[in-house]
Design an enzyme around this catalytic site. Sequence first.
Site, PDB file in Angstrom:
ATOM      1  N   SER A   1      44.403  44.950  40.276  1.00  0.00           N
ATOM      2  CA  SER A   1      45.625  44.238  39.907  1.00  0.00           C
ATOM      3  C   SER A   1      45.454  42.756  40.171  1.00  0.00           C
ATOM      4  O   SER A   1      44.317  42.276  40.309  1.00  0.00           O
ATOM      5  CB  SER A   1      46.803  44.812  40.695  1.00  0.00           C
ATOM      6  OG  SER A   1      48.021  44.320  40.192  1.00  0.00           O
ATOM      7  N   ASN A   2      46.532  42.006  40.250  1.00  0.00           N
ATOM      8  CA  ASN A   2      46.467  40.562  40.521  1.00  0.00           C
ATOM      9  C   ASN A   2      47.740  40.178  41.265  1.00  0.00           C
ATOM     10  O   ASN A   2      48.685  40.958  41.323  1.00  0.00           O
ATOM     11  CB  ASN A   2      46.312  39.802  39.200  1.00  0.00           C
ATOM     12  CG  ASN A   2      47.467  40.103  38.262  1.00  0.00           C
ATOM     13  OD1 ASN A   2      48.613  39.752  38.532  1.00  0.00           O
ATOM     14  ND2 ASN A   2      47.182  40.804  37.161  1.00  0.00           N
TER      15      ASN A   2
END
Length: 400
Positions: A215-216
């Site tokens: 993810s980020n």
Amino acid sequence: MLAGKQIILGVTGGIAAYKAVYLLRALQEAGAEVRVTMTPAATRFVGIDTFASLSQHEVAVEVFPDGQHTPESWTQHITWGEWADLFIIAPCTANTLAKVAHGFSDNMLTSAVLAARCPLLICPTMDGEMYNAPSTQKNLEIIQDFGYHVLEPEEGYLASRLEGKGRLPETEVILNKTKNILSSKKKVDGPLTGKKVVVTAGPTREHIDPVRFISNPSSGKMGFAMAEAAKKLGADVTLLHGPVSLSLPDEVSTQKFKSAAELFDLVKQHANADVIIMAAAVSDFTPAEQHDHKVKKDSASTKLELQQTQDILAWLGEHRKNGQIFIGFAMETDNLLENASKKRTKKNIDWIIANSLSDADAGFEADTNTVHLIGDTSTEKFSGSKRAVAQKVLQYIFKA
Ligand code: CTP
């Protein structure tokens, strides 16, 4: 604030039903006309006559009340549904929540919910374990996807004598939420009035197995600010959001996604919108293989094979229809304007909002931002809170 507003107060069978009496009084004191519908179980906690005398109106409980067989009584749920500016269910038990989520109409309250043409405010109130139960959480997701407003219960001492999350919020809190919903319902006459605007926000999660994902750090703040700004310009806004911990804006329809693939499916469903703003931080890669079970470290490879996700904005650019406006974001660390500008042309979109990760006041988690808005013929710079930047950008594009 609520003068002239017509509100249905739905009361369900929980111990907090007595608090609905205070809520009724507070709504009336704020100027609203209130009618009460109770589930049969609620009448075991508070007498019908209490609500009838305070609301000075008959209290509706059954769709087929004994001894009343008039054409008016057969369609009462429909006329009430048409009458209301807002429908509040407080307290809302897990049982009524489940019925509302799945379209049951087995009593006057649930039938009137189906017939209602107004916004709904649901105040789930129950024991903490019942609130945390997966079915209750799923039902809450479902009703939020419908666009219903949910006021989260408060933590504290519960009727079960346990501590937990499940208490009905104070009357003042429900009253404020009510005012909020009804005031934002005012029709705005702006450059986006009558236009459907779709905004995507937040990160995606690409699962490797049930407990690991790529993810980020996107917080979703910029996308949420864009949705609110579009609403202020009069748009009919749909906000598609990933896993974020932000309060959902009022009067905006919302739908959740987790992965890039789920977001792509949602965007395709809304691909006819007049304006699409891609503020979501979409993962460019997803694991080539996703495991149903947790991968044990002893049997795991140290290499992770990835495959590219669909570039959603590029897909929109390829399938654009006349008059549509697409707005993208570009997050860069080097050659900001040049790279962002290339993305705008390559993806065949109208505007790109370029963010530099090296600006001190910008970034995923920050509340402020500095952006360059790049169009066909111009580049403008805007700074300030993410809310202010979102408003300036949309005002510039739509010449508000
Ligand atoms: N975007 C998208 N689908 C993807 C990746 C990005 O729709 N699979 C959108 C983002 O929402 C954003 C824009 O494309 O509006 C630019 O995203 P960004 O990550 O900056 O650029 P990429 O196209 O992914 O290129 P790169 O990572 O090489 O900079």
